[in-house]
Design a protein around this motif. Structure first.
Motif, PDB file in Angstrom:
ATOM      1  N   MET A 101       1.116  -1.520  -0.344  1.00  0.00           N
ATOM      2  CA  MET A 101      -0.044  -0.133   0.175  1.00  0.00           C
ATOM      3  C   MET A 101       0.852   1.408  -0.231  1.00  0.00           C
ATOM      4  O   MET A 101       1.547   1.298  -1.286  1.00  0.00           O
ATOM      5  CB  MET A 101      -0.565  -0.080   1.943  1.00  0.00           C
ATOM      6  CG  MET A 101      -2.058  -1.337   1.788  1.00  0.00           C
ATOM      7  SD  MET A 101      -3.479  -0.950   1.858  1.00  0.00           S
ATOM      8  CE  MET A 101      -3.823   0.658   2.841  1.00  0.00           C
ATOM      9  N   PHE A 102       0.995   2.227   1.197  1.00  0.00           N
ATOM     10  CA  PHE A 102       1.780   3.081   1.022  1.00  0.00           C
ATOM     11  C   PHE A 102       3.551   3.280   2.311  1.00  0.00           C
ATOM     12  O   PHE A 102       2.773   2.154   2.675  1.00  0.00           O
ATOM     13  CB  PHE A 102       0.771   4.478   1.924  1.00  0.00           C
ATOM     14  CG  PHE A 102      -0.012   4.758   0.869  1.00  0.00           C
ATOM     15  CD1 PHE A 102      -0.158   5.272   0.191  1.00  0.00           C
ATOM     16  CD2 PHE A 102      -1.967   4.186   1.853  1.00  0.00           C
ATOM     17  CE1 PHE A 102      -1.109   5.596  -0.469  1.00  0.00           C
ATOM     18  CE2 PHE A 102      -2.323   5.053   0.869  1.00  0.00           C
ATOM     19  CZ  PHE A 102      -2.506   5.583  -0.540  1.00  0.00           C
ATOM     20  N   ASP A 103       4.359   3.416   1.155  1.00  0.00           N
ATOM     21  CA  ASP A 103       5.409   3.577   2.107  1.00  0.00           C
ATOM     22  C   ASP A 103       5.349   4.631   3.075  1.00  0.00           C
ATOM     23  O   ASP A 103       4.511   4.960   3.602  1.00  0.00           O
ATOM     24  CB  ASP A 103       6.507   3.404   2.061  1.00  0.00           C
ATOM     25  CG  ASP A 103       6.766   5.002   1.054  1.00  0.00           C
ATOM     26  OD1 ASP A 103       5.813   5.819   0.843  1.00  0.00           O
ATOM     27  OD2 ASP A 103       7.592   5.267  -0.077  1.00  0.00           O
ATOM     28  N   LEU A 104       5.740   4.313   4.002  1.00  0.00           N
ATOM     29  CA  LEU A 104       6.210   5.341   5.928  1.00  0.00           C
ATOM     30  C   LEU A 104       5.946   6.522   5.185  1.00  0.00           C
ATOM     31  O   LEU A 104       5.788   7.512   6.096  1.00  0.00           O
ATOM     32  CB  LEU A 104       7.243   4.731   6.494  1.00  0.00           C
ATOM     33  CG  LEU A 104       7.027   5.373   8.228  1.00  0.00           C
ATOM     34  CD1 LEU A 104       6.224   5.022   8.860  1.00  0.00           C
ATOM     35  CD2 LEU A 104       8.548   5.285   8.259  1.00  0.00           C
ATOM     36  N   GLN A 105       6.616   6.946   4.256  1.00  0.00           N
ATOM     37  CA  GLN A 105       6.756   8.258   4.054  1.00  0.00           C
ATOM     38  C   GLN A 105       5.443   8.867   3.423  1.00  0.00           C
ATOM     39  O   GLN A 105       4.934  10.533   3.728  1.00  0.00           O
ATOM     40  CB  GLN A 105       7.597   9.303   3.115  1.00  0.00           C
ATOM     41  CG  GLN A 105       7.892  10.460   2.376  1.00  0.00           C
ATOM     42  CD  GLN A 105       9.444  10.291   1.692  1.00  0.00           C
ATOM     43  OE1 GLN A 105      10.038   9.330   0.908  1.00  0.00           O
ATOM     44  NE2 GLN A 105       9.413  11.852   1.249  1.00  0.00           N
ATOM     45  N   GLU A 106       5.296   8.497   2.281  1.00  0.00           N
ATOM     46  CA  GLU A 106       3.625   8.522   1.799  1.00  0.00           C
ATOM     47  C   GLU A 106       2.400   8.489   3.213  1.00  0.00           C
ATOM     48  O   GLU A 106       1.791   9.672   3.322  1.00  0.00           O
ATOM     49  CB  GLU A 106       2.629   7.661   1.072  1.00  0.00           C
ATOM     50  CG  GLU A 106       4.075   7.546  -0.567  1.00  0.00           C
ATOM     51  CD  GLU A 106       3.656   6.295  -1.522  1.00  0.00           C
ATOM     52  OE1 GLU A 106       3.181   5.262  -0.736  1.00  0.00           O
ATOM     53  OE2 GLU A 106       3.834   6.860  -2.276  1.00  0.00           O
ATOM     54  N   ARG A 107       3.153   7.986   3.895  1.00  0.00           N
ATOM     55  CA  ARG A 107       1.309   7.856   5.172  1.00  0.00           C
ATOM     56  C   ARG A 107       1.952   9.058   6.073  1.00  0.00           C
ATOM     57  O   ARG A 107       1.123   9.249   6.583  1.00  0.00           O
ATOM     58  CB  ARG A 107       1.227   6.349   5.426  1.00  0.00           C
ATOM     59  CG  ARG A 107       1.504   6.238   6.644  1.00  0.00           C
ATOM     60  CD  ARG A 107       0.818   5.147   7.947  1.00  0.00           C
ATOM     61  NE  ARG A 107       0.687   3.867   6.300  1.00  0.00           N
ATOM     62  CZ  ARG A 107       0.411   2.716   6.576  1.00  0.00           C
ATOM     63  NH1 ARG A 107       1.248   2.516   8.169  1.00  0.00           N
ATOM     64  NH2 ARG A 107      -0.190   1.660   5.552  1.00  0.00           N
ATOM     65  N   GLU A 108       2.898   9.794   6.886  1.00  0.00           N
ATOM     66  CA  GLU A 108       3.431  11.028   7.161  1.00  0.00           C
ATOM     67  C   GLU A 108       2.883  11.752   6.597  1.00  0.00           C
ATOM     68  O   GLU A 108       2.352  12.891   6.929  1.00  0.00           O
ATOM     69  CB  GLU A 108       4.725  10.347   7.078  1.00  0.00           C
ATOM     70  CG  GLU A 108       5.302   9.940   8.542  1.00  0.00           C
ATOM     71  CD  GLU A 108       6.576   9.371   8.962  1.00  0.00           C
ATOM     72  OE1 GLU A 108       7.302  10.465   7.907  1.00  0.00           O
ATOM     73  OE2 GLU A 108       7.570   9.419   9.418  1.00  0.00           O
ATOM     74  N   GLU A 109       2.762  11.604   4.822  1.00  0.00           N
ATOM     75  CA  GLU A 109       2.296  13.126   4.281  1.00  0.00           C
ATOM     76  C   GLU A 109       1.297  13.691   4.164  1.00  0.00           C
ATOM     77  O   GLU A 109       0.449  13.967   4.573  1.00  0.00           O
ATOM     78  CB  GLU A 109       2.883  13.006   2.589  1.00  0.00           C
ATOM     79  CG  GLU A 109       2.303  13.896   2.380  1.00  0.00           C
ATOM     80  CD  GLU A 109       3.366  14.110   0.888  1.00  0.00           C
ATOM     81  OE1 GLU A 109       2.699  14.139  -0.461  1.00  0.00           O
ATOM     82  OE2 GLU A 109       3.777  13.162   0.099  1.00  0.00           O
ATOM     83  N   MET A 110       0.173  12.001   4.380  1.00  0.00           N
ATOM     84  CA  MET A 110      -1.702  11.911   4.185  1.00  0.00           C
ATOM     85  C   MET A 110      -2.026  12.636   5.484  1.00  0.00           C
ATOM     86  O   MET A 110      -2.452  13.539   5.850  1.00  0.00           O
ATOM     87  CB  MET A 110      -1.522  10.847   3.381  1.00  0.00           C
ATOM     88  CG  MET A 110      -1.306  10.598   2.411  1.00  0.00           C
ATOM     89  SD  MET A 110      -2.417   8.663   1.781  1.00  0.00           S
ATOM     90  CE  MET A 110      -3.177   8.820   1.667  1.00  0.00           C
TER      91      MET A 110
END
Length: 73
Positions: free
Chosen positions: A1-10
């Protein structure tokens, strides 16, 4: 799904008040040119589709009459 960086940005964007204000503005000012008085205008839809086909240079197919007599959904 999303990596850690994308999740933090969202998650950061989800808490952004300016993003929420922008989304509210877009929602309040959206415009659908095909809807007239709450119903889809077939004239406007056909004008749009014909213009789109001209734009993409799509040759219309010749009309073929439907042969079925009793069509049910």
């Amino acid at each position: 799904m999303f990596d850690l960086q994308e999740r933090e940005e969202m998650l950061r964007l989800a808490g952004s008040s300016t993003l929420k204000e922008d989304m509210r503005f877009l929602s309040a000012h959206r415009y659908n040119p095909l809807i007239v008085e709450g119903k889809v205008s077939m004239d406007r839809l056909l004008d749009f589709l014909n213009g789109f086909n001209e734009f993409i240079n799509h040759a219309p197919k010749p009309f073929k009459k439907m042969l079925d007599k009793n069509m049910k959904l």
